[in-house]
Write an enzyme that holds these catalytic residues in place. Sequence first.
Site, PDB file in Angstrom:
ATOM      1  N   HIS A 105     -35.945  56.306 -44.112  1.00 28.59           N
ATOM      2  CA  HIS A 105     -36.948  55.894 -45.108  1.00 28.59           C
ATOM      3  C   HIS A 105     -38.348  56.318 -44.661  1.00 28.59           C
ATOM      4  O   HIS A 105     -39.163  56.773 -45.458  1.00 28.59           O
ATOM      5  CB  HIS A 105     -36.963  54.374 -45.270  1.00 28.59           C
ATOM      6  CG  HIS A 105     -35.706  53.782 -45.826  1.00 28.59           C
ATOM      7  ND1 HIS A 105     -34.890  52.963 -45.094  1.00 28.59           N
ATOM      8  CD2 HIS A 105     -35.143  53.886 -47.057  1.00 28.59           C
ATOM      9  CE1 HIS A 105     -33.876  52.572 -45.851  1.00 28.59           C
ATOM     10  NE2 HIS A 105     -33.998  53.121 -47.044  1.00 28.59           N
ATOM     11  N   GLY A 116     -34.164  60.713 -50.724  1.00 27.24           N
ATOM     12  CA  GLY A 116     -33.450  61.307 -49.590  1.00 27.24           C
ATOM     13  C   GLY A 116     -32.242  62.121 -50.038  1.00 27.24           C
ATOM     14  O   GLY A 116     -31.559  61.771 -51.009  1.00 27.24           O
ATOM     15  N   MET A 149     -28.414  58.227 -41.193  1.00 22.36           N
ATOM     16  CA  MET A 149     -29.022  56.891 -41.215  1.00 22.36           C
ATOM     17  C   MET A 149     -28.786  56.224 -42.573  1.00 22.36           C
ATOM     18  O   MET A 149     -28.915  56.866 -43.621  1.00 22.36           O
ATOM     19  CB  MET A 149     -30.511  56.986 -40.933  1.00 22.36           C
ATOM     20  CG  MET A 149     -30.766  57.299 -39.488  1.00 22.36           C
ATOM     21  SD  MET A 149     -32.470  56.966 -39.050  1.00 22.36           S
ATOM     22  CE  MET A 149     -32.453  57.527 -37.364  1.00 22.36           C
TER      23      MET A 149
END
Length: 279
Positions: free
Chosen positions: A37, A147, A184
């Site tokens: 993030h 993302g 992640m």
Amino acid sequence: MQVIKTIAEMQQFSLNCRRNGQTVGFVPTMGFLHEGHLSLVDQAKNESDIVVVSIFVNPTQFGPNEDLDAYPRDFERDESLCENRGVAAVFYPPVDQMYDDNFSTWVEETALTNTLCGESRPGHFRGVTTVVTKLFNAVLPDVAVFGQKDAQQAMVLRRMVRDLNFPIKMIVAPIVRESDGLAMSSRNKYLSNDERQRALSINRSLISAGELFKNGETSASVLIDSIGSEIAKNGGKVDYVKAVSQDTLQEVESLEKPSFIAVAAFFGKTRLIDNIFLG
Ligand code: PAF
């Protein structure tokens, strides 16, 4: 850094920035922030004068038997991570600020959402496109950053921005991985040590498929089988492994044109996704 909890105040904040000639970059999140993030925050900072991060666990994108209640939350930690990364405002609305009791208007993309996660999680993308529309209307950004791990989500939202004429520049930032290669994700927190070790087979199998591809293998079924069997050998339950076109998300038989391979697999109860772009 400001923490803003209402749509009206959020709009006012962004309108003031714009009146001062500042551009607004936006990173929508569901919180429990990690370096992935924060890399989106860095991208947004490169592209705009100030950055707003939203933290909202959106109920409408979870199915009835999914992990809405268990979804990890830690607002204080998120707040300090944002502050340290130079975020100007965190938009942190309560659920009733985003959804009235008699909420009845939905935004739906219909060409890219019937496959991959859209097939496994019916209604998921309708929840995503609806909430992102609402977040865009609250934050009024010039630039929005998403993302690449959620490759289908990024494509669906890019299409939505185009189709509905949002005056927003869309940026898709690369996947950020743990040092051992695991992509992640806030959901990694659910994994036991053993599951986490076994989950590394996802990235490992994608890298091997990338090597096969570099050495000339373009058959989707060969690459898909090699990924699926590596994950299964490590005790993962494959939800899907598919090779799809980068333009249409339609499945491809051969990876001669720009394509990507997307994976969703369960380790224990945790569903993880990852992908590799090829061709
Ligand atoms: O990718 C996410 O975290 C969510 O799907 C998003 C874009 C914040 C919408 O709730």
